[in-house]
Each structure stands twice: as structure tokens, then as C-alpha cells.
Design a protein around this motif. Structure first.
Motif, PDB file in Angstrom:
ATOM      1  N   GLN A 171       9.525  16.008 -11.636  1.00  0.00           N
ATOM      2  CA  GLN A 171       8.885  14.707 -11.811  1.00  0.00           C
ATOM      3  C   GLN A 171       8.839  13.896 -10.516  1.00  0.00           C
ATOM      4  OE1 GLN A 171      11.271  11.964 -14.012  1.00  0.00           O
ATOM      5  NE2 GLN A 171       9.668  10.422 -14.144  1.00  0.00           N
ATOM      6  N   VAL A 172       7.704  13.259 -10.285  1.00  0.00           N
ATOM      7  CA  VAL A 172       7.623  12.197  -9.278  1.00  0.00           C
ATOM      8  C   VAL A 172       8.178  10.970  -9.998  1.00  0.00           C
ATOM      9  CG1 VAL A 172       6.129  10.779  -7.834  1.00  0.00           C
ATOM     10  CG2 VAL A 172       5.607  13.209  -8.159  1.00  0.00           C
ATOM     11  N   ASP A 173       9.419  10.610  -9.694  1.00  0.00           N
ATOM     12  CA  ASP A 173      10.098   9.564 -10.445  1.00  0.00           C
ATOM     13  C   ASP A 173       9.709   8.172  -9.977  1.00  0.00           C
ATOM     14  OD1 ASP A 173      11.920   8.549 -12.395  1.00  0.00           O
ATOM     15  OD2 ASP A 173      13.332   8.159 -10.787  1.00  0.00           O
ATOM     16  N   LEU A 174       9.596   7.971  -8.697  1.00  0.00           N
ATOM     17  CA  LEU A 174       9.237   6.669  -8.138  1.00  0.00           C
ATOM     18  C   LEU A 174       8.221   6.895  -7.035  1.00  0.00           C
ATOM     19  CD1 LEU A 174      12.864   5.262  -7.706  1.00  0.00           C
ATOM     20  CD2 LEU A 174      11.222   4.559  -9.455  1.00  0.00           C
ATOM     21  N   MET A 175       7.247   5.988  -6.948  1.00  0.00           N
ATOM     22  CA  MET A 175       6.247   6.078  -5.887  1.00  0.00           C
ATOM     23  C   MET A 175       5.669   4.691  -5.680  1.00  0.00           C
ATOM     24  SD  MET A 175       4.614   8.173  -3.856  1.00  0.00           S
ATOM     25  CE  MET A 175       3.189   9.139  -3.591  1.00  0.00           C
ATOM     26  N   ASN A 234      -0.165  -3.955   1.851  1.00  0.00           N
ATOM     27  CA  ASN A 234      -0.988  -3.917   3.071  1.00  0.00           C
ATOM     28  C   ASN A 234      -1.204  -2.515   3.635  1.00  0.00           C
ATOM     29  OD1 ASN A 234      -1.312  -6.692   2.999  1.00  0.00           O
ATOM     30  ND2 ASN A 234       0.430  -7.073   4.351  1.00  0.00           N
ATOM     31  N   TYR A 235      -0.589  -1.499   3.037  1.00  0.00           N
ATOM     32  CA  TYR A 235      -0.708  -0.135   3.545  1.00  0.00           C
ATOM     33  C   TYR A 235      -1.416   0.802   2.569  1.00  0.00           C
ATOM     34  CZ  TYR A 235       2.401  -1.575   7.276  1.00  0.00           C
ATOM     35  OH  TYR A 235       2.948  -2.215   8.364  1.00  0.00           O
ATOM     36  N   ARG A 236      -1.909   0.261   1.469  1.00  0.00           N
ATOM     37  CA  ARG A 236      -2.585   1.098   0.472  1.00  0.00           C
ATOM     38  C   ARG A 236      -3.958   1.528   0.966  1.00  0.00           C
ATOM     39  NH1 ARG A 236      -0.671  -3.054  -3.978  1.00  0.00           N
ATOM     40  NH2 ARG A 236       1.518  -2.454  -3.950  1.00  0.00           N
ATOM     41  N   ARG A 237      -4.405   2.656   0.414  1.00  0.00           N
ATOM     42  CA  ARG A 237      -5.723   3.235   0.701  1.00  0.00           C
ATOM     43  C   ARG A 237      -5.895   3.622   2.170  1.00  0.00           C
ATOM     44  NH1 ARG A 237      -5.761  -0.430  -3.003  1.00  0.00           N
ATOM     45  NH2 ARG A 237      -6.579   0.002  -5.068  1.00  0.00           N
ATOM     46  N   GLN A 238      -4.771   4.051   2.764  1.00  0.00           N
ATOM     47  CA  GLN A 238      -4.797   4.509   4.157  1.00  0.00           C
ATOM     48  C   GLN A 238      -4.229   5.924   4.288  1.00  0.00           C
ATOM     49  OE1 GLN A 238      -3.125   1.545   6.884  1.00  0.00           O
ATOM     50  NE2 GLN A 238      -3.633  -0.059   5.414  1.00  0.00           N
ATOM     51  N   GLY A 239      -3.981   6.589   3.149  1.00  0.00           N
ATOM     52  CA  GLY A 239      -3.462   7.955   3.178  1.00  0.00           C
ATOM     53  C   GLY A 239      -1.947   8.057   3.176  1.00  0.00           C
ATOM     54  N   VAL A 240      -1.261   6.936   3.174  1.00  0.00           N
ATOM     55  CA  VAL A 240       0.210   6.953   3.213  1.00  0.00           C
ATOM     56  C   VAL A 240       0.778   7.572   1.936  1.00  0.00           C
ATOM     57  CG1 VAL A 240       2.284   5.509   3.369  1.00  0.00           C
ATOM     58  CG2 VAL A 240       0.273   4.953   4.750  1.00  0.00           C
ATOM     59  N   GLY A 241       0.291   7.128   0.780  1.00  0.00           N
ATOM     60  CA  GLY A 241       0.762   7.676  -0.485  1.00  0.00           C
ATOM     61  C   GLY A 241       0.450   9.153  -0.622  1.00  0.00           C
ATOM     62  N   THR A 242      -0.718   9.556  -0.171  1.00  0.00           N
ATOM     63  CA  THR A 242      -1.094  10.971  -0.230  1.00  0.00           C
ATOM     64  C   THR A 242      -0.156  11.817   0.621  1.00  0.00           C
ATOM     65  OG1 THR A 242      -3.407  10.458  -0.687  1.00  0.00           O
ATOM     66  CG2 THR A 242      -2.948  12.614   0.291  1.00  0.00           C
ATOM     67  N   GLN A 243       0.184  11.332   1.793  1.00  0.00           N
ATOM     68  CA  GLN A 243       1.115  12.059   2.662  1.00  0.00           C
ATOM     69  C   GLN A 243       2.472  12.231   1.971  1.00  0.00           C
ATOM     70  OE1 GLN A 243       0.516  13.527   5.583  1.00  0.00           O
ATOM     71  NE2 GLN A 243       2.622  14.137   5.934  1.00  0.00           N
ATOM     72  N   ILE A 244       2.965  11.174   1.354  1.00  0.00           N
ATOM     73  CA  ILE A 244       4.256  11.260   0.647  1.00  0.00           C
ATOM     74  C   ILE A 244       4.148  12.212  -0.538  1.00  0.00           C
ATOM     75  CG2 ILE A 244       5.896   9.969  -0.778  1.00  0.00           C
ATOM     76  CD1 ILE A 244       5.462   7.609   1.162  1.00  0.00           C
TER      77      ILE A 244
END
Length: 175
Positions: free
Chosen positions: A97-101, A106-116
Motif C-alpha cells: 500500500q501507498v499509505d501516505l502521499m 506550491n510544488y504540485r503538477r511539476q512531476g514531484v509526486g510522480t517521481q516519489i
């Protein structure tokens, strides 16, 4: 410059640096196996003390039991993180499970979440998982993020996770 690294239990207080606030314009609800769109128009505020304590408890629990956290840092400031839970799930015990994300506003929609998410997927794969299990908040931004990264609605909802957060949208991502 944004850097990504594995986080430790000692960094639990850095979680407060995340700005989780967002404007929510649409939420989803599950109805007869389909996503139903419901208009919304409200601000989700940043953390309060109770929320931070719960977040920190979940983070520490997972890390102390073998879970992994990946953080994104802008200098020394934590701007995003994700936690891969330690417990295998699913009928074949092949899901982690991805438990927390969370990604700061100010950093959304820049690929940061995808990288994580990709790093968590690599870690899950190295542990023998075939899928990531995602219990996503019902907001358009969260559901759209996971779907754009290859997740789909799951037919095999995890009962324990559903009972904890019945409004969440349960998805799976093949690794």
C-alpha cells in the motif's frame, strides 16, 4: 534544485513542512462500481495539531515496521513525501500500500509526486510486490494523479482499509 531521498524516523517533524491545503472543486464517490462526480467548492486547510499527530503516528508506525518513506526536498525543506506500507495485502499477498502521499501546494503538477510514486513502486517491486494498493482521498486532484500514473479502480477492495476510510477511492497499480 529538488532532491529525493529515503527518509528516517528522525525526520518525523519535517512532515509539518508540507502544505497540504488545496481548493477542492470536485470529489468522487463510488456508486455501483462506477465513479460518480460531485461538484464541490471549498478550501481544504493546512494541518491542525491533531492531523499532524495522526500523520506522524502513521509515518512512525510504518517505518518502525519495515515500511519506507521517500521525501522530496527543496534545499532542506520537505516539499513532498510518500510512504510505502510494510504489510502485504490482497488475496495473493502481492500488494503493498501507498499509505501516505503528500505534495506541498506550491510544488504540485511539476512531476514531484510522480517521481516519489515511481520510487515507491521500485521499492515495492524489489520486495516482491506485483501491485501498489492505493486508498486515495476522493478529490479530483488525488484520483486524477493516481490514474494518470497508471492506477485503475480495483475489484478487490481491501476490507481493512475500506473500513478505515470508506469515502476513499480504492485503486491498484500494476508494477
Amino acid at each position: 534544485m529538488i532532491t529525493y531521498r529515503t527518509m528516517t524516523q528522525d525526520q518525523v517533524n519535517k512532515l509539518k513542512e508540507i502544505d497540504r491545503s488545496e481548493h477542492i472543486d470536485l470529489i468522487y464517490k463510488m456508486q455501483n462500481g462506477n465513479l460518480l462526480e460531485i461538484g464541490a467548492n471549498h478550501e481544504c486547510p493546512n494541518w491542525n495539531v491533531e492531523m499532524i499527530e495522526e500523520l506522524q503516528e502513521r509515518y512512525l508506525f510504518e517505518l518502525s515496521h519495515g515500511g519506507t518513506a521517500i521525501g522530496a526536498f527543496d534545499g532542506d525543506m520537505l516539499i513532498a513525501f510518500g510512504v510505502l506500507a510494510h504489510k502485504f495485502r490482497g488475496a495473493n499477498q502481492d500488494q503493498l500500500q501507498v499509505d501516505l502521499m503528500y505534495v506541498s501546494r506550491n510544488y504540485r503538477r511539476q512531476g514531484v509526486g510522480t517521481q516519489i510514486l515511481n520510487q515507491l513502486a521500485d521499492e515495492a517491486r524489489s520486495r516482491g510486490a506485483k501491485y501498489l494498493y492505493i486508498s486515495s482521498t476522493e478529490t479530483r486532484s488525488a484520483v486524477s494523479f493516481y490514474r494518470s500514473n497508471g492506477s485503475r479502480l480495483t475489484d478487490g477492495i481491501d476490507e481493512e482499509l475500506f473500513n478505515k476510510e470508506p469515502e476513499d477511492i480504492h485503486m491498484i497499480k500494476e508494477l
